[in-house]
Design a protein around this motif. Structure first.
Motif, PDB file in Angstrom:
ATOM      1  N   UNK A  22      68.630 -87.027 -81.645  1.00  0.00           N
ATOM      2  CA  UNK A  22      70.083 -87.067 -81.448  1.00  0.00           C
ATOM      3  C   UNK A  22      70.809 -87.148 -82.792  1.00  0.00           C
ATOM      4  N   UNK A  23      70.270 -87.953 -83.701  1.00  0.00           N
ATOM      5  CA  UNK A  23      70.894 -88.094 -85.019  1.00  0.00           C
ATOM      6  C   UNK A  23      70.899 -86.764 -85.765  1.00  0.00           C
ATOM      7  N   UNK A  24      69.894 -85.928 -85.487  1.00  0.00           N
ATOM      8  CA  UNK A  24      69.836 -84.615 -86.141  1.00  0.00           C
ATOM      9  C   UNK A  24      70.610 -83.556 -85.366  1.00  0.00           C
ATOM     10  N   UNK A  25      71.207 -83.929 -84.223  1.00  0.00           N
ATOM     11  CA  UNK A  25      72.021 -83.001 -83.450  1.00  0.00           C
ATOM     12  C   UNK A  25      71.272 -82.206 -82.403  1.00  0.00           C
ATOM     13  N   UNK A  26      69.987 -82.484 -82.209  1.00  0.00           N
ATOM     14  CA  UNK A  26      69.188 -81.737 -81.229  1.00  0.00           C
ATOM     15  C   UNK A  26      69.105 -82.546 -79.936  1.00  0.00           C
ATOM     16  N   UNK A  27      70.161 -82.485 -79.122  1.00  0.00           N
ATOM     17  CA  UNK A  27      70.249 -83.333 -77.935  1.00  0.00           C
ATOM     18  C   UNK A  27      69.343 -82.849 -76.803  1.00  0.00           C
ATOM     19  N   UNK A  28      69.148 -81.559 -76.682  1.00  0.00           N
ATOM     20  CA  UNK A  28      68.288 -81.052 -75.617  1.00  0.00           C
ATOM     21  C   UNK A  28      66.833 -81.457 -75.853  1.00  0.00           C
ATOM     22  N   UNK A  29      66.363 -81.331 -77.077  1.00  0.00           N
ATOM     23  CA  UNK A  29      65.004 -81.767 -77.398  1.00  0.00           C
ATOM     24  C   UNK A  29      64.863 -83.274 -77.209  1.00  0.00           C
ATOM     25  N   UNK A  30      65.957 -83.999 -77.441  1.00  0.00           N
ATOM     26  CA  UNK A  30      65.928 -85.459 -77.245  1.00  0.00           C
ATOM     27  C   UNK A  30      65.679 -85.794 -75.777  1.00  0.00           C
ATOM     28  N   UNK A  31      66.302 -85.045 -74.859  1.00  0.00           N
ATOM     29  CA  UNK A  31      66.069 -85.318 -73.433  1.00  0.00           C
ATOM     30  C   UNK A  31      64.622 -85.040 -73.047  1.00  0.00           C
ATOM     31  N   UNK A  32      64.044 -83.976 -73.609  1.00  0.00           N
ATOM     32  CA  UNK A  32      62.640 -83.670 -73.319  1.00  0.00           C
ATOM     33  C   UNK A  32      61.725 -84.745 -73.892  1.00  0.00           C
ATOM     34  N   UNK A  33      62.052 -85.259 -75.078  1.00  0.00           N
ATOM     35  CA  UNK A  33      61.223 -86.305 -75.692  1.00  0.00           C
ATOM     36  C   UNK A  33      61.270 -87.596 -74.894  1.00  0.00           C
ATOM     37  N   UNK A  34      62.378 -87.831 -74.205  1.00  0.00           N
ATOM     38  CA  UNK A  34      62.466 -89.019 -73.362  1.00  0.00           C
ATOM     39  C   UNK A  34      61.554 -88.911 -72.148  1.00  0.00           C
ATOM     40  N   UNK A  35      61.373 -87.693 -71.662  1.00  0.00           N
ATOM     41  CA  UNK A  35      60.690 -87.500 -70.381  1.00  0.00           C
ATOM     42  C   UNK A  35      59.213 -87.153 -70.509  1.00  0.00           C
ATOM     43  N   UNK A  36      58.779 -86.715 -71.690  1.00  0.00           N
ATOM     44  CA  UNK A  36      57.386 -86.308 -71.853  1.00  0.00           C
ATOM     45  C   UNK A  36      56.712 -87.162 -72.910  1.00  0.00           C
ATOM     46  N   UNK A  37      55.482 -87.649 -72.639  1.00  0.00           N
ATOM     47  CA  UNK A  37      54.780 -88.504 -73.605  1.00  0.00           C
ATOM     48  C   UNK A  37      54.401 -87.744 -74.864  1.00  0.00           C
ATOM     49  N   UNK A  38      54.270 -88.486 -75.972  1.00  0.00           N
ATOM     50  CA  UNK A  38      53.882 -87.921 -77.264  1.00  0.00           C
ATOM     51  C   UNK A  38      52.409 -88.205 -77.498  1.00  0.00           C
ATOM     52  N   UNK A  39      51.664 -87.183 -77.877  1.00  0.00           N
ATOM     53  CA  UNK A  39      50.257 -87.376 -78.202  1.00  0.00           C
ATOM     54  C   UNK A  39      49.467 -87.868 -77.011  1.00  0.00           C
ATOM     55  N   UNK A  40      48.714 -88.940 -77.239  1.00  0.00           N
ATOM     56  CA  UNK A  40      47.814 -89.465 -76.206  1.00  0.00           C
ATOM     57  C   UNK A  40      48.433 -90.600 -75.401  1.00  0.00           C
ATOM     58  N   UNK A  41      49.751 -90.819 -75.554  1.00  0.00           N
ATOM     59  CA  UNK A  41      50.391 -91.901 -74.815  1.00  0.00           C
ATOM     60  C   UNK A  41      50.328 -91.631 -73.317  1.00  0.00           C
ATOM     61  N   UNK A  42      50.098 -92.690 -72.553  1.00  0.00           N
ATOM     62  CA  UNK A  42      49.915 -92.530 -71.105  1.00  0.00           C
ATOM     63  C   UNK A  42      51.229 -92.293 -70.383  1.00  0.00           C
ATOM     64  N   UNK A  43      52.326 -92.787 -70.920  1.00  0.00           N
ATOM     65  CA  UNK A  43      53.606 -92.643 -70.233  1.00  0.00           C
ATOM     66  C   UNK A  43      54.677 -92.253 -71.235  1.00  0.00           C
ATOM     67  N   UNK A  44      55.835 -91.863 -70.716  1.00  0.00           N
ATOM     68  CA  UNK A  44      56.914 -91.365 -71.563  1.00  0.00           C
ATOM     69  C   UNK A  44      57.846 -92.504 -71.975  1.00  0.00           C
ATOM     70  N   UNK A  45      58.729 -92.181 -72.900  1.00  0.00           N
ATOM     71  CA  UNK A  45      59.687 -93.176 -73.401  1.00  0.00           C
ATOM     72  C   UNK A  45      60.627 -93.647 -72.301  1.00  0.00           C
ATOM     73  N   UNK A  46      60.939 -92.764 -71.344  1.00  0.00           N
ATOM     74  CA  UNK A  46      61.859 -93.137 -70.253  1.00  0.00           C
ATOM     75  C   UNK A  46      61.359 -94.340 -69.474  1.00  0.00           C
ATOM     76  N   UNK A  47      60.050 -94.527 -69.416  1.00  0.00           N
ATOM     77  CA  UNK A  47      59.486 -95.658 -68.665  1.00  0.00           C
ATOM     78  C   UNK A  47      59.874 -96.999 -69.274  1.00  0.00           C
ATOM     79  N   UNK A  48      60.252 -96.995 -70.547  1.00  0.00           N
ATOM     80  CA  UNK A  48      60.529 -98.254 -71.242  1.00  0.00           C
ATOM     81  C   UNK A  48      61.999 -98.396 -71.641  1.00  0.00           C
ATOM     82  N   UNK A  49      62.848 -97.510 -71.158  1.00  0.00           N
ATOM     83  CA  UNK A  49      64.270 -97.605 -71.487  1.00  0.00           C
ATOM     84  C   UNK A  49      64.906 -98.823 -70.825  1.00  0.00           C
ATOM     85  N   UNK A  50      65.834 -99.440 -71.523  1.00  0.00           N
ATOM     86  CA  UNK A  50      66.649-100.506 -70.941  1.00  0.00           C
ATOM     87  C   UNK A  50      67.946 -99.900 -70.413  1.00  0.00           C
ATOM     88  N   UNK A  51      68.652-100.592 -69.524  1.00  0.00           N
ATOM     89  CA  UNK A  51      69.928-100.056 -69.033  1.00  0.00           C
ATOM     90  C   UNK A  51      70.929 -99.751 -70.145  1.00  0.00           C
TER      91      UNK A  51
END
Length: 713
Positions: free
Chosen positions: A405-434
């Motif tokens: 988001x800081x670099x202006x790539x908001x669409x890629x940011x939404x995908x990064x929230x929903x898909x895990x990176x590397x060997x992580x079992x779950x995505x970032x969205x699973x750990x978001x706070x309200x």
């Protein structure tokens, strides 16, 4: 030859310069020969004549006594010097003799001021530059304790010397404390039965008592001293701190536990527990410094080499490779940062080499890239790097969407929230706070980001790119809610979604949104969105890629269509998860002036009696608990909003919904002294003809009572 010079008067001394026509015949190999004018009588006799050296064909034209410059004792031309490799027992020959300009080779000061010039076993007068022994002595005298780091004298600046001075003082204090530790503390053990002859009562036999006395070795004093020194190092300049930390590591690595058996004394009192604890702190700090501080390359390498030279005990072997930190110009790291290598590994000599770093190193690199606002580089690095601490690396990777988001790539940011990176079992969205969920939606909606490093910091916002289209925004927002059950059941998240969908894409620098008042769309349009919305929501829950129908989500009514779809999603949530909700009032308030959307939500809730009853009970409880908050809100929003809010509930066809409007009206009636806008509310009721609408008996009575209060004034 030039013409003879005229006779010149000299006050006390004369100088002679002999000039030769043939350089090869001179003893010095050049055309100028300096002659020492010590034989003054001879010169005076020939004072008025030219002095010619017939043998060398030289002519003396000018004479001046040479000035003796400062020099090391072994270079003195007045007093002879005898050289040996390392003789320091007593002065050799005439080595102790000095002239006024003789300097001590070791101390680098006048020989007359050297306190060890002729001291037995030291004898600095014998020192010279052709001996390795004396060179080492000179280096130690000039560099002090820094000599063990292998620094060149030209490397040592004020910062390094400061660190060396503090380290030397620490080593002296540590030696005293460590000696106390080695002595130990004698502790009498539990009194046991005497086995000597004659047999004595327990505790009275000196032989048994001495045999049963245990020596306890407590490392606490050393641990406290080292901790104070490390605290001080953290306040010093980087070079001084590095010297202090490395020196401390070497000293404590030499410490040994004299106990013959394991003594469980705690993490600070037991050497084999305390030393690894201290080394962990030292290596972590050094790892960060090697990344964050711009040490010269030679200094960087010497720090690492020094640590590798430390002989670590068996209980500290895990730290052997702690400082193998690759520099910023390392080939693999450079290709990752530039985006030329997205995997973080390459094949070298037939085997794969991975970009694998310790967590403190990764944290330091991220910190430096953040400071330089290299957000694309930090994303590439975090996606490629590997680490033993998977939880720590996961927490760092959770900020990848924010960096995008800081670099202006908001669409890629939404995908990064929903898909895990590397060997992580779950995505970032699973750990978001309200709160994080709300900030992300605000960034996606406006194309702006917080200026600071932390997305939750209260500070100015800055526009960095184009916001997401409404259709993409609501799809990705709902996917986030469906990916995290705690967000899905949190009313704050639903209120954030509704509020942001009903706001303008323009954002104030302070981060405040501008709410929109959307005109109610035609009923046919609303029914069309609801008809396709059910299937869309089910596909989004199943993580199926969907596209919003262009016939429904038209460019002219895309705001309204998204708000209707959000209403339908809230309805589905209530039908499934109402028992998990702890509030509902904030969802109703999030609609702002878009009362048509709130009415649509309330009408659909009336189809299920238990859902309707549960929702009404939540709203009534919230109103009762948050009276003061509601008064402030109503004061800010004004009587027009309050009137429409009350009319919405009072005119509901379901009596249970009307009870919400009646309860709110009673709160206002009982607190007219803090509601200066209540009279305007009465005028609003008159204008909309609320008293004449077909309300229930209870509603008519309360509305009439409220209006009569102001008519009698």
């Amino acid at each position: 030859m030039g013409p003879p010079k005229k006779e010149q008067e000299e006050e006390e001394e004369q100088s002679i310069i002999l000039i030769s026509d043939d350089e090869s015949e001179t003893t010095l190999g050049n055309s100028v020969l300096l002659v020492d004018p010590l034989s003054k009588p001879a010169l005076e006799e020939e004072k008025s004549e030219e002095v010619v050296d017939e043998e060398c064909e030289l002519m003396v034209t000018f004479c001046k006594q040479a000035n003796v410059m400062p020099h090391a004792r072994h270079d003195c031309t007045i007093h002879p010097f005898e050289r040996t490799e390392c003789d320091r027992c007593s002065p050799l020959g005439k080595n102790a003799d000095i002239c006024d300009q003789c300097y001590c080779y070791i101390c680098d000061k006048l020989a007359s001021e050297c306190q060890n010039w002729t001291t037995p076993s030291l004898c600095h007068c014998n020192a010279h530059n052709k001996s390795k022994f004396w060179k080492d002595q000179r280096d130690f005298a000039l560099a002090g304790v820094l000599v063990m780091f292998g620094f060149e004298l030209t490397d040592i600046d004020a910062e390094l010397r400061r660190g060396g001075d503090l380290l030397l003082k620490f080593i002296q204090e540590l030696s005293v404390e460590y000696n106390k530790y080695l002595i130990g503390e004698r502790m009498p053990s539990i009194q046991e039965e005497c086995f000597c002859l004659p047999k004595l009562p327990p505790g009275q036999c000196n032989v048994c008592r001495s045999r049963n006395t245990e020596v306890v070795y407590r490392y606490s004093g050393v641990f406290a001293l080292v901790t104070r020194f490390l605290n001080q190092a953290e306040t010093e300049s980087p070079k001084a701190a590095a010297v202090m930390l490395l020196g401390a590591a070497k000293e404590i690595a030499l410490h040994k536990d004299p106990a013959l058996s394991w003594q469980n004394l705690g993490h600070t009192a037991s050497l084999k527990v305390a030393v690894p604890c201290l080394l962990q702190r030292i290596t972590t700090q050094l790892q960060r410094m090697l990344v964050l501080c711009d040490f010269p390359k030679s200094l960087y390498e010497k720090f690492i080499s020094f640590f590798q030279s430390i002989s670590l005990p068996c209980h500290c072997f895990g730290f052997s490779n702690s400082l193998n930190v690759v520099p910023w110009d390392h080939g693999l790291l450079t290709t990752v940062l530039k985006g030329q290598n997205i995997t973080g590994h390459r094949t070298q000599k037939g085997r794969k080499v991975f970009l694998w770093e310790a967590l403190p190193v990764i944290e330091a690199r991220v910190e430096k890239l953040e400071d330089n606002m290299n957000y694309k580089e930090v994303v590439r690095y975090l996606r490629a790097v590997k680490c033993n601490d998977t939880i720590g690396l996961r927490d760092l990777r959770d900020k990848i969407p924010f960096y995008l988001c800081k670099s202006g790539d908001f669409l890629d940011a939404t995908h990064s929230l929903l898909f895990p990176v590397g060997s992580l079992a779950c995505c970032t969205a699973c750990r978001l706070t309200p709160c994080q969920f709300e900030v992300y939606l605000k960034m996606f909606r406006t194309g702006s980001v917080p200026v600071g490093k932390n997305m939750l910091d209260s500070g100015p916002w800055l526009t960095v790119g184009s916001p997401l289209k409404n259709g993409v925004l609501i799809k990705q927002a709902l996917r986030l809610l469906y990916s995290n059950i705690s967000l899905y059941r949190n009313p704050k998240c639903w209120s954030s979604l509704i509020m942001i969908l009903g706001s303008s894409s323009l954002l104030e620098r302070s981060g405040h949104l501008h709410p929109l008042t959307l005109k109610e769309p035609p009923l046919d349009f609303q029914k069309g969105v609801l008809a396709v919305g059910g299937g869309l929501l089910e596909d989004l829950k199943a993580r199926i890629n969907v596209s919003l129908p262009s016939a429904i989500f038209t460019p002219h009514l895309h705001h309204e269509a998204c708000l209707i779809l959000a209403v339908q999603a809230v309805q589905q949530m209530l039908f499934c998860d109402l028992p998990y909700l702890n509030s509902f009032l904030e969802i109703t308030l999030a609609f702002g002036n878009n009362f048509w959307a709130l009415r649509l939500l309330l009408e659909h809730l009336s189809y299920e009696e238990h859902i309707l009853q549960g929702t009404v009970n939540l709203i009534l409880r919230d109103l009762n608990r948050q009276k003061a908050t509601m008064f402030k809100l109503w004061q800010n929003l004004g009587p027009q909003y309050v009137g429409e809010f009350l009319c919405l509930f009072l005119t509901c066809r379901h009596r249970k919904m009307q009870s919400i409007g009646l309860f709110a009206l009673n709160i206002i009636t009982e607190n007219l002294h803090v509601c200066p806008w209540a009279k305007h509310l009465c005028n609003f009721f008159h204008n909309v003809g609320l008293r004449h609408l077909p309300l229930g008996t209870a509603a008519h009575n309360e509305v009439s009572k409220f209006i009569n209060i102001f008519e009698e004034l």
